[in-house]
Design a protein around this motif. Structure first.
Motif, PDB file in Angstrom:
ATOM      1  N   LEU A 188      10.154  -7.054 -42.016  1.00  0.00           N
ATOM      2  CA  LEU A 188      10.323  -6.070 -40.952  1.00  0.00           C
ATOM      3  C   LEU A 188      11.758  -5.562 -40.899  1.00  0.00           C
ATOM      4  CD1 LEU A 188       8.278  -7.595 -37.974  1.00  0.00           C
ATOM      5  CD2 LEU A 188       7.609  -5.761 -39.524  1.00  0.00           C
ATOM      6  N   SER A 189      12.724  -6.467 -41.077  1.00  0.00           N
ATOM      7  CA  SER A 189      14.131  -6.063 -41.028  1.00  0.00           C
ATOM      8  C   SER A 189      14.485  -5.102 -42.156  1.00  0.00           C
ATOM      9  CB  SER A 189      15.035  -7.304 -41.103  1.00  0.00           C
ATOM     10  OG  SER A 189      14.795  -8.175 -40.016  1.00  0.00           O
ATOM     11  N   SER A 190      13.789  -5.214 -43.306  1.00  0.00           N
ATOM     12  CA  SER A 190      14.075  -4.328 -44.428  1.00  0.00           C
ATOM     13  C   SER A 190      13.484  -2.941 -44.255  1.00  0.00           C
ATOM     14  CB  SER A 190      13.542  -4.942 -45.728  1.00  0.00           C
ATOM     15  OG  SER A 190      12.129  -4.985 -45.719  1.00  0.00           O
ATOM     16  N   GLY A 191      12.658  -2.763 -43.204  1.00  0.00           N
ATOM     17  CA  GLY A 191      12.109  -1.437 -42.927  1.00  0.00           C
ATOM     18  C   GLY A 191      10.626  -1.286 -43.201  1.00  0.00           C
ATOM     19  N   ARG A 192       9.957  -2.299 -43.744  1.00  0.00           N
ATOM     20  CA  ARG A 192       8.518  -2.213 -44.017  1.00  0.00           C
ATOM     21  C   ARG A 192       7.732  -2.572 -42.758  1.00  0.00           C
ATOM     22  NH1 ARG A 192       6.491  -5.280 -49.150  1.00  0.00           N
ATOM     23  NH2 ARG A 192       4.604  -4.272 -48.360  1.00  0.00           N
TER      24      ARG A 192
END
Length: 349
Positions: A83-87
């Protein structure tokens, strides 16, 4: 986790000991009413066997539970990093029962809320673009008036001065060659200044939006223009990315302009590489230069422009990452979720 295992092992040892001790006491009571020459030996053996069997079974159960708990925690940690990576489209597989399953379900609900907020942010960006279109005519009129004043105050007066000096040089070129030469030198100087003024005005007129272009076409045009006017070598790997709203495309184009401008002004680079592609329902924009780099911990270097770029990326639900080291160049990495379902549903409505 290590302390948890120690505490659980102590607890199992205690339970096994006291349950075996209870069995020992019951056997002693039994042999009190039914005497036997080997009553103490039988009770001790029963105590030891019971303690050993219970400890082995409880230890095996503890090991399985520990491995299961560790796997769940690893999955939760991986999901949070995803989630933190943007997915934001990723979701955890929730198994039935247990407190960990409740945590996994809560994380999925949190991811749904974050994904909804990102969609709302992108929708707000689209509405902002529409509002900008409404006021475009007034802005264009005001800008034309300002440019007319600038042309009159600067370039027109310089052109008039050029005309006067050229006329004076023409009249004195035979009677007073030295004065004519001075006038010609002044003409050359004023011409350079006028050319500078015109370049500044043309640069100011450069569009900061894509208008009717797609993002990949706009970036290709931008790179082509810069490659022909600077000493820096530009490389581009640009793929068409479908499903992006006009607001997201305009933000990414503006971010590219700002990153390239920073590279041209501050990096002292000889090579700049720009890439745009899609990966795992994310649009990924990367700008790298092989310049001098800088120390991002220094407050002077962490300029307002970089902070503005980070805020601009976050406005469309993106993730902004700056990587730089002194003497090793600078890399800007931007990832933005693509919501094609939202775009399709809006088009159907």
């Amino acid at each position: 986790m290590h302390n948890y295992r120690i505490r659980t092992a102590k607890f199992q040892l205690t339970i096994s000991f006291f349950s075996s001790l209870l069995l020992f006491a019951m056997l002693q009571i039994f042999f009190f009413f039914v005497p036997s020459a080997h009553s103490l030996l039988i009770s001790c053996l029963a105590f030891a066997f019971s303690f050993l069997i219970q400890f082995i079974m409880e230890t095996n159960s503890l090991t399985k539970d520990y491995r299961l708990l560790r796997d769940h925690l690893d999955n939760i940690d991986l999901f949070i990093k995803t989630l933190s990576s943007g997915r934001l489209s990723a979701r955890m597989k929730v198994e039935n029962g247990g407190a960990i399953s409740q945590v996994e379900q809560s994380l999925n609900e949190l991811a749904d809320k974050i994904d909804t907020q990102v969609k709302s942010l992108q929708r707000l960006v689209d509405e902002n673009v529409q509002m900008n279109v409404k006021v475009k005519n007034e802005a264009v009129t005001e800008e034309r008036q300002r440019l007319a004043r600038d042309l009159h105050d600067a370039v027109s007066q310089q052109l008039f001065a050029l005309s006067m000096l050229a006329s004076a040089a023409e009249k004195t070129i035979h009677s007073n060659p030295e004065l004519a030469a001075e006038n010609i030198a002044d003409v050359s100087d004023i011409a350079r200044k006028a050319q500078g003024e015109m370049r500044a005005l043309l640069l100011h007129l450069r569009p900061v939006r894509l208008n009717n272009e797609s993002l990949d076409k706009g970036l290709e045009r931008l790179i082509h223009e810069l490659d022909g006017k600077t000493m820096i070598h530009f490389e581009a790997s640009i793929d068409p990315v479908s499903g992006l709203s006009k607001g997201v495309e305009n933000h990414l184009f503006r971010l590219s302009q700002e990153a390239l401008s920073n590279a041209l002004r501050h990096s002292e680079a000889t090579k700049v590489v720009l890439s745009l592609h899609e990966k795992d329902q994310l649009v990924v924009l990367t700008i790298f230069d092989n310049g001098q780099g800088f120390d991002p911990k220094q407050e002077k270097v962490a300029s307002y422009g970089l902070k503005t770029m980070k805020e601009r990326a976050e406005e469309i639900g993106g993730h902004f990452l700056l990587t730089t080291h002194e003497g090793e160049g600078t890399s800007i990495h931007i990832r933005v979720p693509i919501h094609r379902e939202a775009r399709n549903s809006d088009g159907e409505n």
